[in-house]
Scaffold this active site. Structure first.
Site, PDB file in Angstrom:
ATOM      1  N   HIS A   1      25.223  35.970  33.487  1.00  0.00           N
ATOM      2  CA  HIS A   1      25.990  36.426  34.649  1.00  0.00           C
ATOM      3  C   HIS A   1      27.459  36.021  34.523  1.00  0.00           C
ATOM      4  O   HIS A   1      27.775  34.843  34.446  1.00  0.00           O
ATOM      5  CB  HIS A   1      25.390  35.789  35.908  1.00  0.00           C
ATOM      6  CG  HIS A   1      26.048  36.200  37.169  1.00  0.00           C
ATOM      7  ND1 HIS A   1      26.633  35.302  38.037  1.00  0.00           N
ATOM      8  CD2 HIS A   1      26.207  37.425  37.731  1.00  0.00           C
ATOM      9  CE1 HIS A   1      27.099  35.945  39.083  1.00  0.00           C
ATOM     10  NE2 HIS A   1      26.867  37.236  38.930  1.00  0.00           N
ATOM     11  N   ARG A   2      28.340  36.999  34.472  1.00  0.00           N
ATOM     12  CA  ARG A   2      29.785  36.786  34.256  1.00  0.00           C
ATOM     13  C   ARG A   2      30.003  36.065  32.921  1.00  0.00           C
ATOM     14  O   ARG A   2      30.891  35.229  32.799  1.00  0.00           O
ATOM     15  CB  ARG A   2      30.422  36.000  35.406  1.00  0.00           C
ATOM     16  CG  ARG A   2      30.129  36.591  36.778  1.00  0.00           C
ATOM     17  CD  ARG A   2      30.751  35.800  37.914  1.00  0.00           C
ATOM     18  NE  ARG A   2      30.231  36.250  39.202  1.00  0.00           N
ATOM     19  CZ  ARG A   2      30.477  35.670  40.362  1.00  0.00           C
ATOM     20  NH1 ARG A   2      31.286  34.635  40.425  1.00  0.00           N
ATOM     21  NH2 ARG A   2      29.951  36.136  41.481  1.00  0.00           N
TER      22      ARG A   2
ATOM     23  N   GLU B   1      26.483  40.373  31.970  1.00  0.00           N
ATOM     24  CA  GLU B   1      26.999  41.042  33.177  1.00  0.00           C
ATOM     25  C   GLU B   1      28.453  40.645  33.358  1.00  0.00           C
ATOM     26  O   GLU B   1      28.838  39.498  33.087  1.00  0.00           O
ATOM     27  CB  GLU B   1      26.182  40.599  34.405  1.00  0.00           C
ATOM     28  CG  GLU B   1      26.515  41.365  35.686  1.00  0.00           C
ATOM     29  CD  GLU B   1      27.535  40.718  36.602  1.00  0.00           C
ATOM     30  OE1 GLU B   1      27.838  41.305  37.639  1.00  0.00           O
ATOM     31  OE2 GLU B   1      28.068  39.622  36.273  1.00  0.00           O
TER      32      GLU B   1
ATOM     33  N   ASP C   1      32.269  41.799  35.835  1.00  0.00           N
ATOM     34  CA  ASP C   1      32.817  42.544  36.980  1.00  0.00           C
ATOM     35  C   ASP C   1      34.135  43.182  36.564  1.00  0.00           C
ATOM     36  O   ASP C   1      34.982  42.518  35.952  1.00  0.00           O
ATOM     37  CB  ASP C   1      33.080  41.582  38.147  1.00  0.00           C
ATOM     38  CG  ASP C   1      31.847  40.785  38.505  1.00  0.00           C
ATOM     39  OD1 ASP C   1      30.925  41.362  39.095  1.00  0.00           O
ATOM     40  OD2 ASP C   1      31.801  39.584  38.166  1.00  0.00           O
TER      41      ASP C   1
ATOM     42  N   HIS D   1      36.031  38.771  38.988  1.00  0.00           N
ATOM     43  CA  HIS D   1      35.159  39.022  40.137  1.00  0.00           C
ATOM     44  C   HIS D   1      35.921  39.161  41.450  1.00  0.00           C
ATOM     45  O   HIS D   1      35.719  40.128  42.191  1.00  0.00           O
ATOM     46  CB  HIS D   1      34.134  37.892  40.261  1.00  0.00           C
ATOM     47  CG  HIS D   1      33.223  38.043  41.427  1.00  0.00           C
ATOM     48  ND1 HIS D   1      33.555  37.623  42.706  1.00  0.00           N
ATOM     49  CD2 HIS D   1      31.996  38.598  41.529  1.00  0.00           C
ATOM     50  CE1 HIS D   1      32.564  37.905  43.527  1.00  0.00           C
ATOM     51  NE2 HIS D   1      31.610  38.497  42.843  1.00  0.00           N
TER      52      HIS D   1
ATOM     53  N   GLU E   1      29.643  45.803  36.053  1.00  0.00           N
ATOM     54  CA  GLU E   1      29.603  45.971  37.514  1.00  0.00           C
ATOM     55  C   GLU E   1      30.940  46.509  37.992  1.00  0.00           C
ATOM     56  O   GLU E   1      31.982  45.884  37.818  1.00  0.00           O
ATOM     57  CB  GLU E   1      29.285  44.650  38.227  1.00  0.00           C
ATOM     58  CG  GLU E   1      29.183  44.911  39.720  1.00  0.00           C
ATOM     59  CD  GLU E   1      29.008  43.679  40.603  1.00  0.00           C
ATOM     60  OE1 GLU E   1      28.574  42.620  40.117  1.00  0.00           O
ATOM     61  OE2 GLU E   1      29.328  43.823  41.806  1.00  0.00           O
TER      62      GLU E   1
ATOM     63  N   LYS F   1      33.387  46.797  40.486  1.00  0.00           N
ATOM     64  CA  LYS F   1      33.649  45.938  41.649  1.00  0.00           C
ATOM     65  C   LYS F   1      34.683  46.612  42.523  1.00  0.00           C
ATOM     66  O   LYS F   1      35.824  46.809  42.117  1.00  0.00           O
ATOM     67  CB  LYS F   1      34.136  44.587  41.129  1.00  0.00           C
ATOM     68  CG  LYS F   1      34.227  43.503  42.143  1.00  0.00           C
ATOM     69  CD  LYS F   1      32.922  43.227  42.857  1.00  0.00           C
ATOM     70  CE  LYS F   1      32.109  42.091  42.293  1.00  0.00           C
ATOM     71  NZ  LYS F   1      30.817  41.955  43.025  1.00  0.00           N
TER      72      LYS F   1
ATOM     73  N   ASP G   1      23.570  32.381  35.678  1.00  0.00           N
ATOM     74  CA  ASP G   1      24.671  31.597  35.096  1.00  0.00           C
ATOM     75  C   ASP G   1      24.147  30.634  34.038  1.00  0.00           C
ATOM     76  O   ASP G   1      24.931  30.065  33.284  1.00  0.00           O
ATOM     77  CB  ASP G   1      25.351  30.739  36.182  1.00  0.00           C
ATOM     78  CG  ASP G   1      25.869  31.551  37.350  1.00  0.00           C
ATOM     79  OD1 ASP G   1      26.212  32.736  37.157  1.00  0.00           O
ATOM     80  OD2 ASP G   1      25.934  30.994  38.472  1.00  0.00           O
TER      81      ASP G   1
HETATM   82  O1  G3P Z   1      25.409  41.978  39.112  1.00  0.00           O
HETATM   83  C1  G3P Z   1      24.834  40.928  39.805  1.00  0.00           C
HETATM   84  C2  G3P Z   1      25.831  40.130  40.567  1.00  0.00           C
HETATM   85  O2  G3P Z   1      26.954  39.908  39.756  1.00  0.00           O
HETATM   86  C3  G3P Z   1      26.251  40.795  41.836  1.00  0.00           C
HETATM   87  O3  G3P Z   1      27.015  39.999  42.661  1.00  0.00           O
HETATM   88  O4  G3P Z   1      29.050  39.022  43.577  1.00  0.00           O
HETATM   89  O5  G3P Z   1      28.062  38.021  41.523  1.00  0.00           O
HETATM   90  O6  G3P Z   1      29.213  40.232  41.437  1.00  0.00           O
HETATM   91  P1  G3P Z   1      28.394  39.300  42.267  1.00  0.00           P
HETATM   92 MG    MG Z   2      28.845  40.828  39.359  1.00  0.00          MG
END
Ligand code: G3P
Ligand code: MG
Length: 242
Positions: free
Chosen positions: A6-7, A33, A35, A48, A108, A110, A230
């Site tokens: 994640h990120r 993943e 943003d 993000h 993603e 955003k 994460d």
């Molecule tokens: O893609 C999953 C997650 O990243 C969505 O929420 O706010 O972390 O971008 P956020």
């Molecule tokens: Mg995200």
């Protein structure tokens, strides 16, 4: 167990930086993943928040700075001095890295209130075309159904995933209209009947952002395919979790 960083590997390097992506690749993650949003000069960048404060040493809004203004700031110093030379990466640099290492990216889209979905999608599509990364390496996701619908038109061959905190009652209508591939939901709000229904209809099912495997021990049994976390190491049998 399938996990997505994640990120990037955001527990070990500053989120949404090339350092975090490289750590994820080095660890062996197959999926990352990230943003994406636009600068004032319409360059897709990987960050993000709508503002710079949390993850850079700058102030203000991403959409009000040009790419060259934005990249004057450190995107890593807040995390650790060792990462002070990291800057907010362009989507282009991130795609080049993914292409080089044959890593899959969940991009993603955003969007914050007032952002232009069509413009973001067009600019993201242009960068993807320019880099020439294989479309199978990519998945678009968004909380914005509008953005996903634009991508369905602009880059129909790239898979689409809908982000929901809570799966709505009209989920299947939305998924069918988008010809979606996957559902990405908050693990805290998913229940077994919802998971079963998604799997029965053939959708890939991903959960964000469980950082403790015990929190999602049941979810695997319900059919969840992948955790967006994460802390990928916590799901890896050969390493001890934290
Ligand atoms: O893609 C999953 C997650 O990243 C969505 O929420 O706010 O972390 O971008 P956020
Ligand atoms: Mg995200």
């Amino acid at each position: 167990m399938q996990v997505m960083a994640h990120r990037g590997y955001s527990s070990q390097a500053p989120e949404n930086t090339l350092a975090a992506f490289k750590r994820a690749i080095a660890f062996g993650c197959q999926w990352i993943e990230l943003d994406v949003q636009l600068t004032a000069d319409h360059i897709p960048v990987v960050i993000h928040d709508q503002t710079l404060e949390r993850c850079t040493n700058g102030v203000g809004q991403i959409g009000e700075l040009t790419f060259s203004e934005l990249t004057q700031y450190s995107a890593g110093h807040w995390f650790d001095q060792a990462f002070r030379d990291e800057t907010v990466p362009s989507l282009e640099a991130t795609l080049q890295l993914a292409k080089q290492h044959q890593i899959n990216l969940n991009i993603e889209l955003k969007l914050y209130p007032g952002d232009d979905e069509t413009l973001l999608c067009q600019r993201v599509a242009a960068v993807i075309d320019a880099v020439g990364i294989a479309q199978e390496q990519l998945l678009f996701s968004s909380f914005s159904v509008t953005a996903l619908a634009v991508m369905q038109r602009v880059m129909p061959a790239i898979r689409r995933g809908v982000l929901w905190e809570t799966i709505p009652s009209d989920a299947f209508e939305i998924l069918e209209a988008l010809d979606a591939f996957s559902v990405h939901c908050d693990y805290r709000h998913l229940d077994e009947p919802q998971a079963t229904a998604m799997k029965q209809r053939g959708y890939a099912l991903y959960c964000y952002t469980p950082n403790h495997p015990l929190d999602v021990a049941e979810h695997w049994r319900w059919g969840v395919d992948m955790m967006i976390t994460d802390k990928p190491h916590c799901y890896s049998p050969q390493l001890t979790g934290d």
